[in-house]
Design a protein around this motif. Structure first.
Motif: not given
Length: 152
Positions: A112-120, A123-130, A143-144
């Motif tokens: 599950i790529s970082l790109k996918q996670l960023k686009e969801h 998941l905007v609150d996920l620390q990883l994509v901030q 939930r995440q």
DNA sequence: GCCAACGTTGGC
DNA sequence: GCCAACGTTGGC
């Protein structure tokens, strides 16, 4: 039970390295960031689940699931002058750095790529994509965790 | 306690 | 290899 995400550079230690260990257990050591240290030392509990994340590679993303099988204890690599993670300020009688042991759970069917996670959108609150996030260990809400699992 | 310099992380 | 974003260090 709590959920986490743990980053590792696959050329240092990958999900396959973990699954190829005889007991499929490995200390998660070498963490030298206080925020991450505090989670290792105080917050992670037996049975907690964590995503294994590959960073600094061709396709950064989540590649597997591991379980915490030993709670925080001193990272003795910090005591070894010959180790890359040596820290002269961490003393055996007063350790500065901690680790946990993780056990291989399973490998995801695909990354599950970082790109996918960023686009969801959820998941905007996920620390990883901030922006500017560099934490190598971070907590996830249930939930995440579920949203990400559904992306597999 | 401030802050410039430096080192590290990690995506791209 | 580049570089933005941080964290840490150490002089003052």
């Amino acid at each position: 039970m709590a959920y986490w995400l743990m980053k590792s550079e696959p050329n240092e230690f990958s999900i396959d390295d973990l699954s190829n260990r005889p007991e499929q257990i490995e200390p998660w050591d070498g963490v030298r960031n206080y925020q991450a240290r505090n989670m290792l030392k105080d917050q992670m509990q037996l049975g907690d689940q964590a995503f294994f994340y590959h960073s600094n590679c061709d396709i950064p993303g989540i590649v597997g699931i591991v379980e915490i099988v030993r709670t925080g204890y001193p990272d003795d690599k910090a005591f070894d002058p010959h180790d890359k993670h040596y820290d002269p300020k961490s003393l055996p009688e007063n350790p500065r750095w901690y680790r946990v042991d993780v056990k291989f759970g399973r490998k995801l069917a695909r990354t599950i790529s970082l790109k996918q996670l960023k686009e969801h959108p959820d998941l905007v609150d996920l620390q990883l994509v901030q922006r500017g996030n560099r934490l190598s260990i971070m907590p996830l809400t249930p939930r995440q965790w579920q949203i990400i699992l559904a992306l597999e």
